[in-house]
Scaffold this active site. Structure first.
Site, PDB file in Angstrom:
ATOM      1  N   LYS A  47       0.843  -1.200   0.000  1.00  0.00           N
ATOM      2  CA  LYS A  47       0.000   0.000   0.000  1.00  0.00           C
ATOM      3  C   LYS A  47       0.882   1.255   0.000  1.00  0.00           C
ATOM      4  O   LYS A  47       0.611   2.212  -0.717  1.00  0.00           O
ATOM      5  CB  LYS A  47      -0.932  -0.005   1.228  1.00  0.00           C
ATOM      6  CG  LYS A  47      -2.052  -1.029   1.110  1.00  0.00           C
ATOM      7  CD  LYS A  47      -2.855  -1.199   2.413  1.00  0.00           C
ATOM      8  CE  LYS A  47      -3.865  -2.340   2.234  1.00  0.00           C
ATOM      9  NZ  LYS A  47      -4.671  -2.603   3.443  1.00  0.00           N
ATOM     10  N   GLN A  91      -4.770  -1.480   9.554  1.00  0.00           N
ATOM     11  CA  GLN A  91      -4.668  -2.797   8.920  1.00  0.00           C
ATOM     12  C   GLN A  91      -5.270  -3.867   9.837  1.00  0.00           C
ATOM     13  O   GLN A  91      -4.962  -3.917  11.030  1.00  0.00           O
ATOM     14  CB  GLN A  91      -3.191  -3.107   8.606  1.00  0.00           C
ATOM     15  CG  GLN A  91      -2.973  -4.386   7.837  1.00  0.00           C
ATOM     16  CD  GLN A  91      -3.538  -4.366   6.418  1.00  0.00           C
ATOM     17  OE1 GLN A  91      -3.622  -3.318   5.781  1.00  0.00           O
ATOM     18  NE2 GLN A  91      -3.947  -5.515   5.930  1.00  0.00           N
ATOM     19  N   ASP A 114     -11.109   2.864   4.019  1.00  0.00           N
ATOM     20  CA  ASP A 114     -11.474   1.453   3.882  1.00  0.00           C
ATOM     21  C   ASP A 114     -12.979   1.284   3.681  1.00  0.00           C
ATOM     22  O   ASP A 114     -13.432   0.210   3.283  1.00  0.00           O
ATOM     23  CB  ASP A 114     -11.080   0.694   5.161  1.00  0.00           C
ATOM     24  CG  ASP A 114      -9.793  -0.105   5.013  1.00  0.00           C
ATOM     25  OD1 ASP A 114      -9.524  -0.574   3.897  1.00  0.00           O
ATOM     26  OD2 ASP A 114      -9.079  -0.248   6.016  1.00  0.00           O
TER      27      ASP A 114
HETATM   28  N1  GUN Z   1      -6.847  -6.803   5.984  1.00  0.00           N
HETATM   29  C1  GUN Z   1      -7.133  -7.535   4.884  1.00  0.00           C
HETATM   30  N2  GUN Z   1      -7.735  -6.774   3.959  1.00  0.00           N
HETATM   31  C2  GUN Z   1      -7.830  -5.529   4.477  1.00  0.00           C
HETATM   32  C3  GUN Z   1      -8.345  -4.292   3.979  1.00  0.00           C
HETATM   33  O1  GUN Z   1      -8.876  -4.174   2.876  1.00  0.00           O
HETATM   34  N3  GUN Z   1      -8.225  -3.239   4.821  1.00  0.00           N
HETATM   35  C4  GUN Z   1      -7.675  -3.337   6.051  1.00  0.00           C
HETATM   36  N4  GUN Z   1      -7.629  -2.244   6.802  1.00  0.00           N
HETATM   37  N5  GUN Z   1      -7.190  -4.458   6.533  1.00  0.00           N
HETATM   38  C5  GUN Z   1      -7.267  -5.548   5.752  1.00  0.00           C
END
Ligand code: GUN
Length: 275
Positions: A47, A91, A114
């Protein structure tokens, strides 16, 4: 046809970079990672790299796995108040001592890139513009890359998570699909699946959806990322035994789109906060 998520995500990122290059003030994304889960570390690094490439400033906060819930909530509040931070992502998964729901609720809905906050989920259901969860948003783009008008198509969503399944069903409903929401307690899943023009699977079980569940004209979106004992990645669909109109591979299908949509949401959050 194999849907090239990698290429479609690349196009999305190029368009974003073009827009952001012209901006005087750049959007800023704060990413919080608690603990040392190896998969999460890779996701966060990806990311950060993708954000930097399109010109988004990324601030990564790496916290010890022993971090107290209140300390995490305090950091989120500081970032909520910081006018130079436009998006906040925590996350998941979090260490089990921390209440994930409480953490998601603490993020300002305007910065919730998100799309996990109940305010944004509620807006989606109500048909009000808000931040939409990245994975389902990316899945819809992949489906629409094959067929732009989805009106009247039968869509099945397998898996009812708040992160993927539920928002996915809402997005397909908005596209005038007839949506079937299914889950682990659904009866006759193969028969239901055989009626679907669009299949979105997010259950986290390798090769769960079998070849004979899928009709030949279907578009299949595989959200699963499962690591087999051999170390190989595979999806939730038995890819090699499916014959259909279009299908996403794993890897290089949905995954790159999730990141591209995160960047899109960060720009959207920035624009909303500066309009
Ligand atoms: N863990 C797995 N996929 C995601 C996601 O799309 N966002 C976040 N914040 N954590 C994750």
């Amino acid at each position: 046809m194999i849907i090239n998520g990698l290429e479609i995500a690349k196009d999305c990122r190029a368009k974003l970079k073009e827009k952001i290059d012209k901006m005087e003030i750049k959007p800023c994304l704060a990413v919080i990672l608690v603990g040392d889960d190896p998969a999460s570390q890779i996701y966060v690094a990806n990311k950060e790299k993708a954000a930097t490439e399109v010109g988004i400033i990324s601030k990564i906060f790496r916290l010890e796995k022993t971090t107290k819930e209140q300390d995490l909530l305090n950091l989120i509040e500081i970032l909520n108040q910081d006018k130079n931070v436009h998006g906040i992502l925590v996350q998941l998964p979090l260490p089990k001592e921390i209440d994930e729901k409480k953490v998601i609720l603490a993020i300002s809905p305007e910065k919730d890139v998100d799309g996990f906050h109940p305010m944004n989920l509620g807006k989606l259901v109500a048909g009000i513009k808000g931040l939409v969860a990245c994975t389902p948003k990316g899945c819809l783009k992949l489906i629409k890359s094959v067929q732009s008008d989805l009106t009247g198509l039968n869509a099945i969503v397998i898996g009812r998570s708040t992160i993927v399944g539920k928002p996915m069903a809402q997005l397909l409903l908005q596209e005038n699909c007839t949506v079937m929401m299914t889950h682990s307690k659904t009866k006759n899943l193969p028969e239901l699946c055989q009626q679907a023009d669009i299949v979105v699977v997010a259950v986290g079980k390798p090769n769960f959806v079998q070849g004979n569940w899928i009709k030949s004209s279907a578009i299949v979106i595989d959200v699963g990322i499962n690591r087999l004992d051999t170390g190989k990645l595979c999806g939730d669909v038995d890819f090699n035994n499916v014959s259909c109109a279009a299908i996403t591979p794993v890897p290089k299908g949905v995954g790159p789109m999730t990141i591209a949509m995160l960047l899109e949401n960060t720009l959207e959050a920035f624009e909303n906060q500066n309009s």
